[in-house]
Structures are given as C-alpha cells and as structure tokens.
Scaffold this motif. Structure first.
Motif, PDB file in Angstrom:
ATOM      1  N   GLU A 145       0.834  -1.215   0.000  1.00  0.00           N
ATOM      2  CA  GLU A 145       0.000   0.000   0.000  1.00  0.00           C
ATOM      3  C   GLU A 145       0.861   1.255   0.000  1.00  0.00           C
ATOM      4  N   LYS A 148       1.936   1.807  -3.519  1.00  0.00           N
ATOM      5  CA  LYS A 148       0.833   2.326  -4.341  1.00  0.00           C
ATOM      6  C   LYS A 148       0.609   3.813  -4.068  1.00  0.00           C
ATOM      7  N   ARG A 149       0.725   4.215  -2.810  1.00  0.00           N
ATOM      8  CA  ARG A 149       0.562   5.643  -2.494  1.00  0.00           C
ATOM      9  C   ARG A 149       1.688   6.462  -3.116  1.00  0.00           C
ATOM     10  N   ALA A 152       0.921   6.858  -6.693  1.00  0.00           N
ATOM     11  CA  ALA A 152      -0.180   7.810  -6.892  1.00  0.00           C
ATOM     12  C   ALA A 152       0.322   9.248  -6.798  1.00  0.00           C
ATOM     13  N   GLU A 153       1.325   9.473  -5.952  1.00  0.00           N
ATOM     14  CA  GLU A 153       1.877  10.824  -5.790  1.00  0.00           C
ATOM     15  C   GLU A 153       2.792  11.204  -6.942  1.00  0.00           C
TER      16      GLU A 153
END
Length: 316
Positions: A145, A148-149, A152-153
């Motif tokens: 996770e 994934k963050r 995303a950034e």
C-alpha cells in the motif's frame, strides 16, 4: 609488493573491459607480484590466521590466454602487502561471510581494500539514504500500500530489488499504473522482501553516469551509460552504451562531498551512480568502468588507483 585479488574466477574475466584486470596490469607494470583467489578459498581455523590457497599469476599479453600461473602453498593473508576485495555482486550471504573472514584477516594484520566492515555498512542501493540532499524522491518499504501511495503521488516510478545487480529486476510503472500490483508481488514476495521505489528520472535518456571516486577524489571523467532502443536501463550489462564525458558541476559537488566521507571509512574506491542531478546508488563492492573511461579519454584510471593504493600502504 605482493597483492592478492579476491575475485571471481580468472577464466571468466573479459579483459577488454575488466577493471580488475586493468588494476592487475598497472600493478604488474610497476613490478608488484600478483596473486588471486576466490572467496570460497578463504579458510580460518581456531588458533590460526586466515589463509587461502592462492594462484600466483603473471600477465602474458595474450588476449585469450592472458595469464600464466603457478600454485602456491597456503598463505596467510596477513603475509601479503595488500588484499583487494573485487568479488562482483550480488551481495549475498556468502559475500557477507567473506567480509567477516577478511575482517578476521585484518585482525591478523592484513590490509584489505575496500575495508570489509565498510563493504557491509554500505549496501549499494541503501547507502544513498545517508545523503538525502542529493537523491530524488525515494521510498524503501515492504508494504504494497505504501508503494501504491508513492506511485499515486509521483505517477511515474522505478521499482527495484535491493539485491539486484546490472539492472536486474528493475521495473518502470507509468501514470496508468499498469501491472503495478503484479510487479509489487514479484519484488516484495508478499511482504517478505524490501523494495526501493524512486520517481522516474527522465534524464536517464542522457545516461546513468558512473562517477569513480579514488582515495576520496573524483576521477574527472564519468561514464554515461545510455539506454538503447526501448530499454529504460543504462547498465552496460543490460545493453547500455557507455560514453565517457567530463564531470558536470553537480557531479563534482556530489563526488566532492561524498568522497572524503567514504575514504575516511576505508573505501579506497567507490562508484557513484548519478542520473541527471540525482544520486541513485553508491557502488563499493567492485566498481567498474576503468577501461571504458581510459580508452575514450586517455585518462589512466588504473594508474590513479594503484597510486592511491601504494599511498595508503605507505601511510599505515
């Protein structure tokens, strides 16, 4: 002087581009005696010193049968003038154990370059964490996770294992996130292994620069390893094209800052990897690119290295 090179099998050397061979050739030209062994030949027994069954070699000048040899009795490493640890990565358990045997040899009185403790303390991908002012956005984690963050950034990222070499296991994931989940599973093995994630640096198209630092001082030329075709990796082992070029002002800033720090820790030779203005790795196991830089610029990297080695041995 008698110099021992702890390295991969000599029969595997490609002397047209091998930096260890360049060191050997320069040292032999100065009259030093050459010995070689593999890490598996290091032996210690209680009550004794670290010893090895060595190959004493002489360079033949032949491009194929490039050395002649004679076997020697077991020799204590401390009875040699210098031991050069030049085993190629990966830095696996056996490499780790070899550094402990070499450190025991130091206790016997051996001079080992690079220092075994410094090799252990500077894992080549994680060593950059000490110098955040020179690196791009970077994440080190086992957690899917968190990766994934980070994606995303930053939208365009590179994922790589911490124990890879030569560009192995490197993935790029763009803004569409295609296959991100599968790539994470492949690299972190269900959270069992740590992964490094970095923002993709588009300057890679100009090359992944290898900057050599010898005795704390940067070599004035680097080797830009430029990806070819659709490849994102500049590593020579992955088909990158090596182009020697003078250091930029930023290259010099990075190398001049890190050089004295690494040298003080016993790292006579280090290879800094820089993409654009960002430091991406610090290579300390067996940094290469001596031959390519020398062949393209005329700057004799091996001479500078052996000069530094001789100076270090004079100033015990």
């Amino acid at each position: 002087m008698r110099l021992l090179f702890v390295a991969d099998p000599l029969e595997q050397f490609n002397i047209k581009k091998d930096s260890t061979y360049a060191m050997m050739r320069e040292a032999a030209g100065r009259g030093h005696e050459l010995f070689a062994c593999e890490p598996k030949q290091l032996v210690w027994q209680r009550g004794g010193r670290v010893v090895a069954k060595l190959r004493q070699i002489a360079l033949s000048g032949d491009p194929v049968y490039w050395f002649t040899e004679q076997d020697t009795p077991e020799i204590a490493l401390a009875d040699l003038d210098a031991v050069l640890m030049r085993k190629d990565p990966p830095f696996d358990s056996e490499y780790f154990y070899a550094t402990h045997l070499l450190q025991q040899a130091e206790r016997d009185g051996a001079r080992v370059f690079n220092k075994p403790a410094a090799l252990r303390d500077h894992p080549e991908k994680l060593a950059i964490l000490e110098f955040p002012q020179f690196i791009g956005p970077t994440l080190v984690t086992r957690e899917a996770e968190a990766i994934k963050r980070f994606h995303a950034e930053h939208r365009d990222v590179i994922l790589k294992p911490l124990d890879g070499m030569g560009g192995m296991g490197i993935f790029r994931v763009g803004p569409d996130g295609l296959n991100l989940g599968s790539i994470i599973e492949t690299l972190n093995k269900d959270g069992a292994q740590t992964v490094m994630v970095q923002r993709y640096l588009p300057e890679i198209v100009q090359g992944d620069k290898r900057i050599l630092v010898i005795g704390g001082e940067p070599v004035p030329f680097c080797l830009a390893r430029i990806p070819q075709g659709s490849e994102i990796r500049g590593n020579l082992a992955a088909g990158g094209k090596g182009v020697a070029q003078p250091l930029s002002a930023r290259d010099r800033e990075i190398a001049s800052t890190l050089g004295p720090i690494l040298a003080a820790r016993g790292l006579l030779l280090a290879g800094l990897d820089v993409i654009g203005d960002s430091l991406t790795e610090i290579n300390v196991t067996s940094p290469t690119c001596f031959r390519e830089i020398t062949d393209q610029t005329g700057f004799d990297v091996a001479k500078v290295f052996v000069d530094a080695l001789e100076s270090a041995l004079r100033h015990r």
